[in-house]
Design a protein around this motif. Sequence first.
Motif, PDB file in Angstrom:
ATOM      1  N   LYS A  17       1.159 -32.936 -21.794  1.00 48.09           N
ATOM      2  CA  LYS A  17       1.532 -32.232 -20.563  1.00 48.09           C
ATOM      3  C   LYS A  17       2.972 -32.519 -20.153  1.00 48.09           C
ATOM      4  O   LYS A  17       3.731 -31.601 -19.813  1.00 48.09           O
ATOM      5  N   SER A  18       3.338 -33.803 -20.175  1.00 47.44           N
ATOM      6  CA  SER A  18       4.678 -34.183 -19.701  1.00 47.44           C
ATOM      7  C   SER A  18       5.771 -33.529 -20.540  1.00 47.44           C
ATOM      8  O   SER A  18       6.776 -33.042 -20.009  1.00 47.44           O
ATOM      9  N   ARG A  19       5.581 -33.525 -21.853  1.00 44.38           N
ATOM     10  CA  ARG A  19       6.604 -32.925 -22.722  1.00 44.38           C
ATOM     11  C   ARG A  19       6.658 -31.412 -22.556  1.00 44.38           C
ATOM     12  O   ARG A  19       7.731 -30.807 -22.611  1.00 44.38           O
ATOM     13  N   LEU A  20       5.501 -30.786 -22.393  1.00 44.89           N
ATOM     14  CA  LEU A  20       5.495 -29.339 -22.174  1.00 44.89           C
ATOM     15  C   LEU A  20       6.213 -28.986 -20.874  1.00 44.89           C
ATOM     16  O   LEU A  20       7.009 -28.043 -20.830  1.00 44.89           O
ATOM     17  N   VAL A  21       5.929 -29.742 -19.816  1.00 46.50           N
ATOM     18  CA  VAL A  21       6.612 -29.503 -18.540  1.00 46.50           C
ATOM     19  C   VAL A  21       8.116 -29.715 -18.702  1.00 46.50           C
ATOM     20  O   VAL A  21       8.926 -28.919 -18.202  1.00 46.50           O
ATOM     21  N   THR A  22       8.502 -30.765 -19.417  1.00 46.91           N
ATOM     22  CA  THR A  22       9.919 -31.024 -19.658  1.00 46.91           C
ATOM     23  C   THR A  22      10.570 -29.848 -20.384  1.00 46.91           C
ATOM     24  O   THR A  22      11.679 -29.418 -20.030  1.00 46.91           O
ATOM     25  N   GLY A  23       9.861 -29.311 -21.373  1.00 49.41           N
ATOM     26  CA  GLY A  23      10.372 -28.161 -22.108  1.00 49.41           C
ATOM     27  C   GLY A  23      10.527 -26.930 -21.239  1.00 49.41           C
ATOM     28  O   GLY A  23      11.558 -26.242 -21.286  1.00 49.41           O
ATOM     29  N   PHE A  24       9.509 -26.646 -20.441  1.00 49.97           N
ATOM     30  CA  PHE A  24       9.597 -25.500 -19.518  1.00 49.97           C
ATOM     31  C   PHE A  24      10.767 -25.681 -18.555  1.00 49.97           C
ATOM     32  O   PHE A  24      11.507 -24.722 -18.268  1.00 49.97           O
ATOM     33  N   CYS A  25      10.933 -26.899 -18.035  1.00 57.02           N
ATOM     34  CA  CYS A  25      12.026 -27.170 -17.100  1.00 57.02           C
ATOM     35  C   CYS A  25      13.377 -26.857 -17.731  1.00 57.02           C
ATOM     36  O   CYS A  25      14.234 -26.209 -17.115  1.00 57.02           O
ATOM     37  N   ARG A  26      13.582 -27.326 -18.963  1.00 60.00           N
ATOM     38  CA  ARG A  26      14.873 -27.098 -19.610  1.00 60.00           C
ATOM     39  C   ARG A  26      15.095 -25.618 -19.906  1.00 60.00           C
ATOM     40  O   ARG A  26      16.203 -25.090 -19.715  1.00 60.00           O
ATOM     41  N   ARG A  54       8.347 -42.141 -14.216  1.00 62.34           N
ATOM     42  CA  ARG A  54       9.479 -41.983 -15.129  1.00 62.34           C
ATOM     43  C   ARG A  54       9.470 -40.611 -15.793  1.00 62.34           C
ATOM     44  O   ARG A  54      10.524 -40.052 -16.092  1.00 62.34           O
ATOM     45  N   ALA A  55       8.283 -40.063 -16.043  1.00 65.75           N
ATOM     46  CA  ALA A  55       8.210 -38.737 -16.671  1.00 65.75           C
ATOM     47  C   ALA A  55       8.868 -37.682 -15.795  1.00 65.75           C
ATOM     48  O   ALA A  55       9.573 -36.792 -16.296  1.00 65.75           O
ATOM     49  N   GLN A  56       8.663 -37.774 -14.480  1.00 64.03           N
ATOM     50  CA  GLN A  56       9.270 -36.785 -13.581  1.00 64.03           C
ATOM     51  C   GLN A  56      10.785 -36.972 -13.497  1.00 64.03           C
ATOM     52  O   GLN A  56      11.517 -36.011 -13.277  1.00 64.03           O
ATOM     53  N   ALA A  57      11.257 -38.217 -13.681  1.00 63.76           N
ATOM     54  CA  ALA A  57      12.704 -38.451 -13.738  1.00 63.76           C
ATOM     55  C   ALA A  57      13.309 -37.769 -14.973  1.00 63.76           C
ATOM     56  O   ALA A  57      14.374 -37.152 -14.899  1.00 63.76           O
ATOM     57  N   VAL A  58      12.614 -37.876 -16.112  1.00 62.38           N
ATOM     58  CA  VAL A  58      13.066 -37.206 -17.330  1.00 62.38           C
ATOM     59  C   VAL A  58      13.035 -35.686 -17.143  1.00 62.38           C
ATOM     60  O   VAL A  58      13.957 -34.967 -17.565  1.00 62.38           O
ATOM     61  N   GLN A  59      11.983 -35.202 -16.495  1.00 64.52           N
ATOM     62  CA  GLN A  59      11.876 -33.761 -16.251  1.00 64.52           C
ATOM     63  C   GLN A  59      12.993 -33.268 -15.333  1.00 64.52           C
ATOM     64  O   GLN A  59      13.528 -32.175 -15.527  1.00 64.52           O
ATOM     65  N   ALA A  60      13.348 -34.079 -14.337  1.00 63.88           N
ATOM     66  CA  ALA A  60      14.466 -33.713 -13.467  1.00 63.88           C
ATOM     67  C   ALA A  60      15.759 -33.618 -14.271  1.00 63.88           C
ATOM     68  O   ALA A  60      16.575 -32.715 -14.060  1.00 63.88           O
ATOM     69  N   GLU A  61      15.936 -34.554 -15.209  1.00 56.85           N
ATOM     70  CA  GLU A  61      17.112 -34.502 -16.081  1.00 56.85           C
ATOM     71  C   GLU A  61      17.116 -33.220 -16.893  1.00 56.85           C
ATOM     72  O   GLU A  61      18.167 -32.598 -17.093  1.00 56.85           O
ATOM     73  N   ALA A  62      15.925 -32.802 -17.362  1.00 58.45           N
ATOM     74  CA  ALA A  62      15.824 -31.537 -18.098  1.00 58.45           C
ATOM     75  C   ALA A  62      16.204 -30.352 -17.214  1.00 58.45           C
ATOM     76  O   ALA A  62      16.723 -29.346 -17.696  1.00 58.45           O
ATOM     77  N   SER A  74       7.980 -47.569 -13.335  1.00 58.71           N
ATOM     78  CA  SER A  74       8.484 -46.510 -12.468  1.00 58.71           C
ATOM     79  C   SER A  74       9.991 -46.362 -12.634  1.00 58.71           C
ATOM     80  O   SER A  74      10.661 -47.232 -13.187  1.00 58.71           O
ATOM     81  N   TYR A  75      10.507 -45.248 -12.139  1.00 63.13           N
ATOM     82  CA  TYR A  75      11.939 -44.980 -12.104  1.00 63.13           C
ATOM     83  C   TYR A  75      12.413 -45.208 -10.667  1.00 63.13           C
ATOM     84  O   TYR A  75      11.721 -44.837  -9.712  1.00 63.13           O
ATOM     85  N   ILE A  76      13.580 -45.813 -10.501  1.00 60.08           N
ATOM     86  CA  ILE A  76      14.129 -46.046  -9.173  1.00 60.08           C
ATOM     87  C   ILE A  76      15.238 -45.025  -8.920  1.00 60.08           C
ATOM     88  O   ILE A  76      16.217 -44.946  -9.672  1.00 60.08           O
ATOM     89  N   THR A  77      15.071 -44.246  -7.870  1.00 59.17           N
ATOM     90  CA  THR A  77      16.050 -43.217  -7.537  1.00 59.17           C
ATOM     91  C   THR A  77      17.307 -43.849  -6.937  1.00 59.17           C
ATOM     92  O   THR A  77      17.338 -45.038  -6.612  1.00 59.17           O
ATOM     93  N   LYS A  78      18.345 -43.035  -6.762  1.00 57.91           N
ATOM     94  CA  LYS A  78      19.602 -43.539  -6.202  1.00 57.91           C
ATOM     95  C   LYS A  78      19.427 -44.111  -4.801  1.00 57.91           C
ATOM     96  O   LYS A  78      20.180 -45.003  -4.386  1.00 57.91           O
ATOM     97  N   ASP A  79      18.430 -43.596  -4.063  1.00 62.40           N
ATOM     98  CA  ASP A  79      18.179 -44.132  -2.725  1.00 62.40           C
ATOM     99  C   ASP A  79      17.121 -45.228  -2.718  1.00 62.40           C
ATOM    100  O   ASP A  79      16.567 -45.578  -1.668  1.00 62.40           O
TER     101      ASP A  79
END
Length: 223
Positions: free
Chosen positions: A17-26, A58-66, A47-52
């Motif tokens: 699921k995570s990779r498919l979502v990442t692909g759709f995002c990109r 972490r998967a959603q952080a990668v997806q945001a990068e995509a 977990s991923y730590i945001t700038k704030d």
Amino acid sequence: MTAKCIMIQGTGSSVGKSRLVTGFCRVFAQDGFKVAPFKAQNMALNSYITKDGLEMGRAQAVQAEACKIEPQAIMNPVLLKPRSDKNSQVVVKGKPIGSLSAMDYQDYKSKLKKIVKESYDELANSHDIVVIEGAGSPAEINLREDDIANMGVAELVDAPVVIAGDIDKGGVFASLTGTMLLLTDEERARVKGVIINKFRGDLRLLEPGLKMLEDIIKRPVLG
């Protein structure tokens, strides 16, 4: 702006699921859309730590990068960090609120629906498309009440659903058919198609099964 959305659910964990979502995002980002990922409830130790300084999956952080955007905690408003077989730390909108047992969390989920909807709406109001990721399986019928992971989220935001199955594990036709069987009529109506993931080999050997599957579940195999 109110975003369009699509939700990727799966027959179980680790089906891709995570990779498919990442692909759709990109793909959507490359097509010029302002796109964001969203996973209402995630379970992960790391977990991923945001700038704030907020925590998110972490998967959603990668997806945001995509998506070519900065990760935000509202992309994953509920993060569960397991501490034992029956207990998890609960992180809401990036901040820990304490630890709950599995049973206590089930009771607490109804309070989280509003937070999930508010987080989604914030993304939807500032993007063209939101690509939503489910968690586990929508066929976990014992967890249907107050669900904030799969079909409960799809209903909350009126999302069309694509279900992914992992052929690498074996039994993908049974997994997809069984998942559809265990959905309610209303949930089943949201499913627009299925994806068979992680296929390797000669597609000609798979094609007869795809046609039989489509005849059984009355939904197209999208890829």
